[in-house]
Write a protein that holds these residues in place. Structure first.
Motif, PDB file in Angstrom:
ATOM      1  N   PHE A 155      -0.211   2.571   0.839  1.00  0.00           N
ATOM      2  CA  PHE A 155       0.734   3.431   0.006  1.00  0.00           C
ATOM      3  C   PHE A 155       0.252   4.191  -1.235  1.00  0.00           C
ATOM      4  CE2 PHE A 155       2.606  -0.504   2.049  1.00  0.00           C
ATOM      5  CZ  PHE A 155       3.536  -0.102   2.673  1.00  0.00           C
ATOM      6  N   LEU A 221      11.845   4.062   0.014  1.00  0.00           N
ATOM      7  CA  LEU A 221      11.289   3.200   1.256  1.00  0.00           C
ATOM      8  C   LEU A 221      10.114   2.644   1.032  1.00  0.00           C
ATOM      9  CD1 LEU A 221      12.049   1.951   3.830  1.00  0.00           C
ATOM     10  CD2 LEU A 221      11.424   3.908   5.165  1.00  0.00           C
ATOM     11  N   GLU A 222       9.187   3.495   0.482  1.00  0.00           N
ATOM     12  CA  GLU A 222       7.666   3.100   0.294  1.00  0.00           C
ATOM     13  C   GLU A 222       7.603   2.249  -0.704  1.00  0.00           C
ATOM     14  OE1 GLU A 222       4.731   5.995   0.274  1.00  0.00           O
ATOM     15  OE2 GLU A 222       5.534   7.118   2.278  1.00  0.00           O
ATOM     16  N   GLU A 224       9.994   0.060  -1.833  1.00  0.00           N
ATOM     17  CA  GLU A 224      10.071  -1.375  -1.266  1.00  0.00           C
ATOM     18  C   GLU A 224       9.323  -1.961  -0.453  1.00  0.00           C
ATOM     19  OE1 GLU A 224      14.025  -0.960   0.997  1.00  0.00           O
ATOM     20  OE2 GLU A 224      14.957   0.149  -0.566  1.00  0.00           O
ATOM     21  N   GLN A 225       8.496  -1.134   0.333  1.00  0.00           N
ATOM     22  CA  GLN A 225       7.526  -1.661   1.339  1.00  0.00           C
ATOM     23  C   GLN A 225       6.443  -2.388   0.486  1.00  0.00           C
ATOM     24  OE1 GLN A 225       7.148   1.746   3.869  1.00  0.00           O
ATOM     25  NE2 GLN A 225       8.281   0.589   5.568  1.00  0.00           N
ATOM     26  N   ARG A 228       7.163  -5.343  -1.281  1.00  0.00           N
ATOM     27  CA  ARG A 228       7.405  -6.605  -0.475  1.00  0.00           C
ATOM     28  C   ARG A 228       5.894  -7.134  -0.316  1.00  0.00           C
ATOM     29  NH1 ARG A 228       9.828  -4.217   3.706  1.00  0.00           N
ATOM     30  NH2 ARG A 228      11.528  -3.928   2.422  1.00  0.00           N
ATOM     31  N   GLN A 229       4.858  -6.117   0.116  1.00  0.00           N
ATOM     32  CA  GLN A 229       3.514  -6.547   0.527  1.00  0.00           C
ATOM     33  C   GLN A 229       2.869  -7.257  -0.655  1.00  0.00           C
ATOM     34  OE1 GLN A 229       4.031  -6.150   3.869  1.00  0.00           O
ATOM     35  NE2 GLN A 229       1.885  -5.343   3.865  1.00  0.00           N
TER      36      GLN A 229
END
Length: 255
Positions: A155, A221-222, A224-225, A228-229
């Motif tokens: 990201f 959205l990125e 959030e991702q 989370r990662q």
């Protein structure tokens, strides 16, 4: 002003909650450098008022300026009633009232380099002090740092703000000291370090990351991702290196 510079307002409450404040050691260092009583101060890019509180609570008359209305509203909830505020970018400030101290807390890199130092000098009394302080917060454990970097990589290559004038990170004098040394308006440029270590829960550390501009400008959205990662690779508690680099300079007399 860049998108990253104006990205913080949406996270004003998180910025207040997760960003660390500043210590009396910083105040003492600035005042010792001044070498004389300082009564008035102008703050550039005050954010939610982390540094505003430090100087105002020691009796200085502070005008806190901040271009983002949401950040300024959060600041007003936390600072003493004596603090004056103005929604303004540094470039919007007009010469007029002069101050004994002008300072920026982790905000100077968002200002326009063109005419930065003549504009700064115009806001200071002759012999007045300019101070800039801040620094990246890093994970102390190198293995955890590497794991976070790998989690972030799809990201975001880096979440740091590069040196505005390209000064290498191993240079003895870092920005903005490098620019101040070249400026005809300032003298007696000093750089020092206040060492600081913090402990945070993994969740609070991710909360801190959510206030950093590199993440804030990612699509929702990125964001959030990536968070989370990162959460997946963090231990329950993390130790942080949060050293504060302090740059001080004096406005020349006779200019």
């Amino acid at each position: 002003m860049s998108d990253r510079a104006l990205s913080f307002g949406a996270r004003a409450e998180a910025y207040e909650r997760f960003r660390p404040g500043y210590s009396m050691e910083l105040f003492d260092r600035v005042m010792a450098y001044a070498g004389r009583p300082v009564r008035t101060a102008l703050e550039i890019g005050a954010g939610t008022g982390k540094a505003t509180r430090l100087f105002a609570q020691q009796g200085l008359s502070v005008l806190a300026t901040e271009p983002d209305g949401a950040m300024l509203n959060e600041l007003r909830r936390h600072v003493p009633a004596t603090v004056r505020t103005a929604q303004a970018a540094f470039e919007d400030l007009q010469p007029g009232e002069k101050y004994g101290l002008v300072y920026a807390a982790a905000a100077l890199h968002w200002t326009n380099p063109e005419g930065r130092w003549p504009r700064m000098a115009a806001l200071l009394e002759p012999g007045g002090v300019f101070a800039s302080f801040g620094g990246p917060i890093r994970l102390a454990d190198q293995a955890v740092e590497e794991a976070v970097r790998a989690a972030r990589a799809p990201f975001l290559e880096s979440d740091e703000v590069p040196s505005p004038d390209g000064t290498p990170p191993d240079n003895d004098m870092q920005w903005p000291g490098t620019e101040l040394q070249r400026s005809e308006w300032f003298t007696d440029v000093q750089q020092s370090l206040i060492e600081r270590r913090l402990m945070m829960s993994a969740r609070d550390y991710v909360g801190h990351l959510s206030t950093i501009s590199a993440y804030l400008v990612l699509p929702a959205l990125e964001q959030e991702q990536v968070f989370r990662q990162i959460m997946r690779v963090l231990p329950e508690t993390v130790e942080l290196v949060a050293d504060v680099t302090v740059h001080l300079a004096r406005r020349r007399y006779g200019r």
